[in-house]
Design a protein around this motif. Structure first.
Motif: not given
Length: 136
Positions: A11-12, A14-16, A18-20, A41, A46, A55
């Motif tokens: 889950l973390k 996936k969020e990462f 989205k930010a990249h 990763w 991160e 990014k």
């Protein structure tokens, strides 16, 4: 049955991602797999400088949004230029006639339903709907 819960690290990640967003571009280009990115990763974390190139910078994002917006408005204006006012007027006239005909038809049905009384129910039988449920 229920949806399987993902591991918190996934889950973390996936969020990462989205930010990249450039990570997805590389996966789509088949330069690397998501599994390889996940492993890097997980091992590097991160905050590693490696991730800076993935990014999307705010300037790039706003520029791409401006391009999309200008393309959209350009498409609208070219479509409006192609409209023939005479054809538009003719279509509106025909639609108006069709709506008028429907209104007349509905008015006829409404007057017919008011003039024709509905069949009365027998006094010993309660009123029921089509499915056999009683009305309140």
């Amino acid at each position: 049955m229920g949806q399987k819960q993902l591991h918190p690290q996934v889950l973390k990640f996936k969020e990462f991602v989205k930010a990249h967003p450039k990570i997805i571009q590389e996966v789509n280009n088949k330069d690397k797999t998501l599994q390889e990115f996940f492993e890097e990763w997980y091992l590097l974390g991160e905050e590693d400088p490696l991730w800076d190139k993935y990014k999307e910078k705010a300037a790039e994002r706003s520029e791409s949004e401006k391009q999309k917006s200008s393309k959209w408005t350009e498409t609208i204006f070219t479509s409006l230029k192609k409209i023939d006012p005479n054809q538009l007027q003719e279509h509106l006239y025909h639609m108006n006639q069709a709506i008028g005909a429907l209104q007349n038809l509905l008015a006829q049905f409404q007057t017919n339903s008011i003039a024709t009384p509905s069949p009365k129910q027998s006094p010993n039988r309660p009123e029921q709907s089509f499915f056999g449920f009683r009305k309140d």
